[in-house]
Design a protein around this motif. Sequence first.
Motif, PDB file in Angstrom:
ATOM      1  N   SER A 254       0.857  -1.176   0.000  1.00 38.59           N
ATOM      2  CA  SER A 254       0.000   0.000   0.000  1.00 38.59           C
ATOM      3  C   SER A 254       0.901   1.236   0.000  1.00 38.59           C
ATOM      4  N   GLY A 255       0.625   2.180  -0.889  1.00 37.51           N
ATOM      5  CA  GLY A 255       1.451   3.385  -0.972  1.00 37.51           C
ATOM      6  C   GLY A 255       2.800   3.073  -1.596  1.00 37.51           C
ATOM      7  N   THR A 256       3.869   3.480  -0.916  1.00 36.87           N
ATOM      8  CA  THR A 256       5.216   3.226  -1.425  1.00 36.87           C
ATOM      9  C   THR A 256       5.563   1.752  -1.227  1.00 36.87           C
ATOM     10  N   ILE A 257       5.993   1.117  -2.297  1.00 33.30           N
ATOM     11  CA  ILE A 257       6.317  -0.316  -2.251  1.00 33.30           C
ATOM     12  C   ILE A 257       7.568  -0.523  -1.413  1.00 33.30           C
ATOM     13  N   ILE A 258       7.515  -1.480  -0.533  1.00 35.37           N
ATOM     14  CA  ILE A 258       8.669  -1.822   0.305  1.00 35.37           C
ATOM     15  C   ILE A 258       9.787  -2.292  -0.628  1.00 35.37           C
ATOM     16  N   SER A 259      10.966  -1.692  -0.502  1.00 37.76           N
ATOM     17  CA  SER A 259      12.066  -1.962  -1.443  1.00 37.76           C
ATOM     18  C   SER A 259      12.455  -3.436  -1.497  1.00 37.76           C
ATOM     19  N   SER A 260      12.337  -4.161  -0.407  1.00 34.95           N
ATOM     20  CA  SER A 260      12.685  -5.591  -0.426  1.00 34.95           C
ATOM     21  C   SER A 260      11.661  -6.415  -1.195  1.00 34.95           C
ATOM     22  N   ASN A 261      10.525  -5.809  -1.526  1.00 36.85           N
ATOM     23  CA  ASN A 261       9.485  -6.491  -2.302  1.00 36.85           C
ATOM     24  C   ASN A 261       9.435  -6.040  -3.759  1.00 36.85           C
ATOM     25  N   LEU A 262      10.498  -5.371  -4.214  1.00 33.45           N
ATOM     26  CA  LEU A 262      10.546  -4.911  -5.595  1.00 33.45           C
ATOM     27  C   LEU A 262      11.860  -5.380  -6.230  1.00 33.45           C
ATOM     28  N   VAL A 263      11.732  -6.149  -7.299  1.00 32.12           N
ATOM     29  CA  VAL A 263      12.898  -6.708  -7.987  1.00 32.12           C
ATOM     30  C   VAL A 263      12.869  -6.256  -9.440  1.00 32.12           C
ATOM     31  N   VAL A 264      14.003  -5.765  -9.930  1.00 34.37           N
ATOM     32  CA  VAL A 264      14.132  -5.372 -11.338  1.00 34.37           C
ATOM     33  C   VAL A 264      15.152  -6.299 -11.985  1.00 34.37           C
ATOM     34  N   PHE A 265      14.743  -6.971 -13.067  1.00 38.04           N
ATOM     35  CA  PHE A 265      15.679  -7.790 -13.830  1.00 38.04           C
ATOM     36  C   PHE A 265      15.434  -7.556 -15.308  1.00 38.04           C
ATOM     37  N   THR A 266      16.316  -8.050 -16.154  1.00 35.20           N
ATOM     38  CA  THR A 266      16.182  -7.853 -17.600  1.00 35.20           C
ATOM     39  C   THR A 266      16.164  -9.194 -18.322  1.00 35.20           C
ATOM     40  N   LEU A 267      15.610  -9.190 -19.502  1.00 36.80           N
ATOM     41  CA  LEU A 267      15.710 -10.341 -20.396  1.00 36.80           C
ATOM     42  C   LEU A 267      17.036 -10.187 -21.123  1.00 36.80           C
ATOM     43  N   ASP A 268      17.840 -11.216 -21.134  1.00 31.52           N
ATOM     44  CA  ASP A 268      19.226 -11.200 -21.613  1.00 31.52           C
ATOM     45  C   ASP A 268      19.409 -10.347 -22.871  1.00 31.52           C
TER      46      ASP A 268
ATOM     47  N   THR B 280      10.629 -10.263 -37.520  1.00 31.67           N
ATOM     48  CA  THR B 280      10.763 -11.507 -36.785  1.00 31.67           C
ATOM     49  C   THR B 280      10.193 -11.357 -35.380  1.00 31.67           C
ATOM     50  N   SER B 281       9.527 -12.393 -34.900  1.00 32.32           N
ATOM     51  CA  SER B 281       8.944 -12.370 -33.562  1.00 32.32           C
ATOM     52  C   SER B 281       9.207 -13.677 -32.862  1.00 32.32           C
ATOM     53  N   ARG B 282       9.142 -13.645 -31.551  1.00 28.74           N
ATOM     54  CA  ARG B 282       9.274 -14.869 -30.766  1.00 28.74           C
ATOM     55  C   ARG B 282       8.701 -14.637 -29.380  1.00 28.74           C
ATOM     56  N   VAL B 283       8.566 -15.727 -28.646  1.00 25.26           N
ATOM     57  CA  VAL B 283       8.048 -15.667 -27.287  1.00 25.26           C
ATOM     58  C   VAL B 283       9.122 -16.207 -26.353  1.00 25.26           C
ATOM     59  N   TRP B 284       9.553 -15.376 -25.417  1.00 23.76           N
ATOM     60  CA  TRP B 284      10.519 -15.785 -24.410  1.00 23.76           C
ATOM     61  C   TRP B 284       9.804 -16.583 -23.329  1.00 23.76           C
ATOM     62  N   ALA B 285      10.509 -17.557 -22.757  1.00 23.97           N
ATOM     63  CA  ALA B 285      10.001 -18.335 -21.626  1.00 23.97           C
ATOM     64  C   ALA B 285      11.004 -18.186 -20.483  1.00 23.97           C
ATOM     65  N   VAL B 286      10.577 -17.593 -19.391  1.00 23.20           N
ATOM     66  CA  VAL B 286      11.451 -17.367 -18.239  1.00 23.20           C
ATOM     67  C   VAL B 286      10.992 -18.285 -17.109  1.00 23.20           C
TER      68      VAL B 286
ATOM     69  N   VAL C 213      19.620  -8.984 -12.193  1.00 21.01           N
ATOM     70  CA  VAL C 213      20.089 -10.178 -12.899  1.00 21.01           C
ATOM     71  C   VAL C 213      19.501 -10.181 -14.311  1.00 21.01           C
ATOM     72  N   ALA C 214      20.235 -10.755 -15.261  1.00 14.52           N
ATOM     73  CA  ALA C 214      19.714 -10.946 -16.620  1.00 14.52           C
ATOM     74  C   ALA C 214      19.127 -12.351 -16.710  1.00 14.52           C
ATOM     75  N   ALA C 215      17.841 -12.445 -17.035  1.00 18.81           N
ATOM     76  CA  ALA C 215      17.174 -13.740 -17.170  1.00 18.81           C
ATOM     77  C   ALA C 215      17.728 -14.466 -18.393  1.00 18.81           C
ATOM     78  N   ALA C 216      17.971 -15.747 -18.252  1.00 20.02           N
ATOM     79  CA  ALA C 216      18.546 -16.560 -19.327  1.00 20.02           C
ATOM     80  C   ALA C 216      17.655 -16.574 -20.560  1.00 20.02           C
ATOM     81  N   PHE C 217      18.295 -16.694 -21.716  1.00 14.22           N
ATOM     82  CA  PHE C 217      17.587 -16.727 -22.995  1.00 14.22           C
ATOM     83  C   PHE C 217      16.999 -18.112 -23.252  1.00 14.22           C
ATOM     84  N   THR C 218      15.708 -18.184 -23.289  1.00 13.37           N
ATOM     85  CA  THR C 218      14.987 -19.398 -23.674  1.00 13.37           C
ATOM     86  C   THR C 218      13.736 -18.936 -24.393  1.00 13.37           C
TER      87      THR C 218
END
Length: 168
Positions: free
Chosen positions: A54-68, A100-106, A116-121
């Motif tokens: 509620s309101g400002t998200i608790i920082s320990s509950n927010l994760v930022v990652f990327t697709l490789d 070209t298009s594709r669907v990533w599966a994480v 972290v960079a999520a592995a390419f699949t």
Amino acid sequence: TPPAADLTLSSTALSSRPAPLGWGGMVVDTQRNHLYLLYQDGSVIRIDQLRSQSGTIISSNLVVFTLDSSQRLTGSVFGQLAVDAQSDILYACEHGTSGTSRVWAVSQPDAIANSVAAAFTTVGDDESGTGSVGAAAGQGAVFAYFAGGNQVISGANTYNGPRLRKGA
């Protein structure tokens, strides 16, 4: 006029994104109580303990990652996002400037750590789908809609154009 929001969540991680949210790039994993946001540049924000925020998200509950980023299509743009809570797999539609298009599966996106960079699949596709528009997932399967791709030959019939594909 839309009604006022019952609850507003905020975080600098949400307001300082360099890319816009992908079209359809938001999904809730109701089993694990997570919200996933996919941005057009392939970054993902996971908000844990969603129902208790509620309101400002608790920082320990927010994760930022990327697709490789080393495995992206040329001119990559991400859009639709889907989650199969049963299999714990997050699916993301990506398309490039060449069409070209594709669907990533994480796999196990709930276990990915911050920065972290999520592995390419990707979900296998023997039709070279183009124009990925949407994805839906559940019970061990993913469905993706493509605007086109290689011809589909079934018996004496040949099909071109849009298609709905199922993968596992």
